[in-house]
Design a protein around this motif. Sequence first.
Motif, PDB file in Angstrom:
ATOM      1  N   UNK A  91       0.826  -1.212   0.000  1.00 29.37           N
ATOM      2  CA  UNK A  91       0.000   0.000   0.000  1.00 29.37           C
ATOM      3  C   UNK A  91       0.856   1.256   0.000  1.00 29.37           C
ATOM      4  N   UNK A  92       1.906   1.270   0.835  1.00 29.65           N
ATOM      5  CA  UNK A  92       2.779   2.449   0.919  1.00 29.65           C
ATOM      6  C   UNK A  92       3.513   2.666  -0.403  1.00 29.65           C
ATOM      7  N   UNK A  93       4.000   1.582  -1.012  1.00 30.40           N
ATOM      8  CA  UNK A  93       4.713   1.711  -2.284  1.00 30.40           C
ATOM      9  C   UNK A  93       3.759   2.154  -3.395  1.00 30.40           C
ATOM     10  N   UNK A  94       2.528   1.679  -3.335  1.00 36.60           N
ATOM     11  CA  UNK A  94       1.511   2.085  -4.322  1.00 36.60           C
ATOM     12  C   UNK A  94       1.276   3.594  -4.248  1.00 36.60           C
ATOM     13  N   UNK A  95       1.070   4.102  -3.039  1.00 38.03           N
ATOM     14  CA  UNK A  95       0.838   5.541  -2.865  1.00 38.03           C
ATOM     15  C   UNK A  95       2.098   6.353  -3.138  1.00 38.03           C
ATOM     16  N   UNK A  96       3.252   5.746  -2.847  1.00 35.17           N
ATOM     17  CA  UNK A  96       4.532   6.396  -3.137  1.00 35.17           C
ATOM     18  C   UNK A  96       4.677   6.591  -4.646  1.00 35.17           C
ATOM     19  N   UNK A  97       4.317   5.563  -5.401  1.00 35.42           N
ATOM     20  CA  UNK A  97       4.398   5.647  -6.866  1.00 35.42           C
ATOM     21  C   UNK A  97       3.406   6.678  -7.406  1.00 35.42           C
ATOM     22  N   UNK A  98       2.179   6.646  -6.893  1.00 33.54           N
ATOM     23  CA  UNK A  98       1.139   7.569  -7.375  1.00 33.54           C
ATOM     24  C   UNK A  98       1.500   9.019  -7.089  1.00 33.54           C
ATOM     25  N   UNK A  99       2.211   9.261  -5.981  1.00 35.13           N
ATOM     26  CA  UNK A  99       2.536  10.623  -5.581  1.00 35.13           C
ATOM     27  C   UNK A  99       3.834  11.133  -6.203  1.00 35.13           C
ATOM     28  N   UNK A 100       4.527  10.262  -6.935  1.00 35.12           N
ATOM     29  CA  UNK A 100       5.821  10.628  -7.512  1.00 35.12           C
ATOM     30  C   UNK A 100       5.663  11.446  -8.791  1.00 35.12           C
ATOM     31  N   UNK A 101       6.754  12.066  -9.184  1.00 33.09           N
ATOM     32  CA  UNK A 101       6.773  12.749 -10.468  1.00 33.09           C
ATOM     33  C   UNK A 101       6.603  11.712 -11.583  1.00 33.09           C
ATOM     34  N   UNK A 102       6.013  12.161 -12.707  1.00 37.26           N
ATOM     35  CA  UNK A 102       5.645  11.231 -13.769  1.00 37.26           C
ATOM     36  C   UNK A 102       6.805  10.358 -14.236  1.00 37.26           C
ATOM     37  N   UNK A 103       7.986  10.948 -14.388  1.00 40.01           N
ATOM     38  CA  UNK A 103       9.103  10.175 -14.949  1.00 40.01           C
ATOM     39  C   UNK A 103       9.631   9.112 -13.967  1.00 40.01           C
ATOM     40  N   UNK A 104       9.196   9.188 -12.689  1.00 37.71           N
ATOM     41  CA  UNK A 104       9.607   8.189 -11.696  1.00 37.71           C
ATOM     42  C   UNK A 104       8.523   7.133 -11.440  1.00 37.71           C
ATOM     43  N   UNK A 105       7.331   7.369 -11.921  1.00 34.69           N
ATOM     44  CA  UNK A 105       6.193   6.531 -11.545  1.00 34.69           C
ATOM     45  C   UNK A 105       6.304   5.096 -12.043  1.00 34.69           C
ATOM     46  N   UNK A 106       6.671   4.913 -13.292  1.00 33.97           N
ATOM     47  CA  UNK A 106       6.702   3.565 -13.869  1.00 33.97           C
ATOM     48  C   UNK A 106       7.616   2.642 -13.070  1.00 33.97           C
ATOM     49  N   UNK A 107       8.798   3.104 -12.762  1.00 34.45           N
ATOM     50  CA  UNK A 107       9.762   2.310 -11.988  1.00 34.45           C
ATOM     51  C   UNK A 107       9.202   1.956 -10.606  1.00 34.45           C
ATOM     52  N   UNK A 108       8.510   2.913  -9.978  1.00 31.59           N
ATOM     53  CA  UNK A 108       8.006   2.700  -8.617  1.00 31.59           C
ATOM     54  C   UNK A 108       6.750   1.830  -8.601  1.00 31.59           C
ATOM     55  N   UNK A 109       5.944   1.909  -9.646  1.00 31.18           N
ATOM     56  CA  UNK A 109       4.809   0.981  -9.754  1.00 31.18           C
ATOM     57  C   UNK A 109       5.314  -0.449  -9.975  1.00 31.18           C
ATOM     58  N   UNK A 110       6.358  -0.595 -10.758  1.00 32.61           N
ATOM     59  CA  UNK A 110       6.926  -1.925 -10.985  1.00 32.61           C
ATOM     60  C   UNK A 110       7.483  -2.515  -9.687  1.00 32.61           C
ATOM     61  N   UNK A 111       8.070  -1.652  -8.859  1.00 27.13           N
ATOM     62  CA  UNK A 111       8.561  -2.111  -7.552  1.00 27.13           C
ATOM     63  C   UNK A 111       7.394  -2.543  -6.675  1.00 27.13           C
ATOM     64  N   UNK A 112       6.299  -1.798  -6.739  1.00 24.57           N
ATOM     65  CA  UNK A 112       5.102  -2.148  -5.975  1.00 24.57           C
ATOM     66  C   UNK A 112       4.576  -3.515  -6.406  1.00 24.57           C
ATOM     67  N   UNK A 113       4.631  -3.802  -7.706  1.00 24.76           N
ATOM     68  CA  UNK A 113       4.163  -5.095  -8.210  1.00 24.76           C
ATOM     69  C   UNK A 113       4.996  -6.256  -7.664  1.00 24.76           C
ATOM     70  N   UNK A 114       6.297  -6.021  -7.484  1.00 25.18           N
ATOM     71  CA  UNK A 114       7.160  -7.050  -6.884  1.00 25.18           C
ATOM     72  C   UNK A 114       6.717  -7.344  -5.450  1.00 25.18           C
ATOM     73  N   UNK A 115       6.436  -6.279  -4.702  1.00 22.07           N
ATOM     74  CA  UNK A 115       5.968  -6.450  -3.329  1.00 22.07           C
ATOM     75  C   UNK A 115       4.628  -7.194  -3.297  1.00 22.07           C
ATOM     76  N   UNK A 116       3.783  -6.882  -4.276  1.00 18.96           N
ATOM     77  CA  UNK A 116       2.473  -7.541  -4.353  1.00 18.96           C
ATOM     78  C   UNK A 116       2.641  -9.044  -4.581  1.00 18.96           C
ATOM     79  N   UNK A 117       3.500  -9.413  -5.513  1.00 24.12           N
ATOM     80  CA  UNK A 117       3.724 -10.831  -5.822  1.00 24.12           C
ATOM     81  C   UNK A 117       4.253 -11.566  -4.587  1.00 24.12           C
ATOM     82  N   UNK A 118       5.195 -10.937  -3.868  1.00 19.92           N
ATOM     83  CA  UNK A 118       5.732 -11.538  -2.641  1.00 19.92           C
ATOM     84  C   UNK A 118       4.628 -11.717  -1.597  1.00 19.92           C
ATOM     85  N   UNK A 119       3.771 -10.706  -1.497  1.00 13.71           N
ATOM     86  CA  UNK A 119       2.678 -10.748  -0.529  1.00 13.71           C
ATOM     87  C   UNK A 119       1.705 -11.880  -0.847  1.00 13.71           C
TER      88      UNK A 119
END
Length: 312
Positions: A223-251
């Motif tokens: 959840x924190x990584x999801x909101x972190x990605x959404x709140x980031x600047x556009x050019x950083x969002x894709x990388x941070x959403x992908x990181x969130x997906x890794x956390x999701x798969x682990x979860x």
Amino acid sequence: MYLCILMRKNSIISNLCWLLVLITFTSCSKFSKLQKSGTDEEKYQAALEYYGKADYYKAGILFEEIAPTLKGGAESELVQFYNAYCQYHQGMYNMSQFLFKKFYDTYARSDKAQEALFMHAFSLYKDSPPYNLDQTNTMTAISALQDFINTYPESPFNEECTRYILELRDKLELKAYEKARLYYKISDFNLYSLKSAVVAIENFRKDFPDSKYNEELAFLRVDAQYNYAKSSLTYKQKERFEEMNKYYVQFVDKYPNSKFLKEAERQYTDSQKEIERLAVMEKQIQEMKDKAKEKSEEPGRVTTSDPSSEEK
């Protein structure tokens, strides 16, 4: 008649109060006289008597007074040992742990050495603060308890020590859990706090891999990584959403039946859509750059950096 009975009762109570005051005054006077003019032997015997009556305050004072005058021997050993207990029984755990350790270091061959080392560790355990305060003392207590077990592996105190260690580790675990949750609670889509929450949760997982809090924190990391990605600047969002997906798969892999699964899946679905949208945007931007480059390289085309262009 009733008034007479009441007056008689009041008189009895009053006499008892005066008697208690007199006893207390006499006792204090006797103790003061002993302090001022009593011999070491008298103080020693009186201290033992006070200790036997659980008057640890007076016993401790007398033990403290005569300890420097006793040079070795059974009496000196007993005075230091009992004085440490006097401090312990008065709840002065920081002092008692120091005195028990001093006794152990001085009388390592004493038949009371093992008990003294245990009481040193136990005093530190008693001095451990509530989980929401600084836990330096708690870690010191854990170390002392473990040192005791290592020093006396066959001690009858070891079962207690193990129980205390587990209890103190639970306190450290709760402290770390609350710290991780605090970053999450105060995040309010603040980038720094969201990132700190993710880091704190990851550190917690490494420090307490078998914690009962890990399922909840694993979701909060998503959840924190999801909101972190959404709140980031556009050019950083894709990388941070992908990181969130890794956390999701682990979860999901670890907690396939979690009560948090539905919300995590919603965020994952939204994250995938965002990654696709950002990928399309990146492609469009790249196409625009390629077209601009092609135009700038057309034969005979004057670029804005050409000096002749500026003259025209």
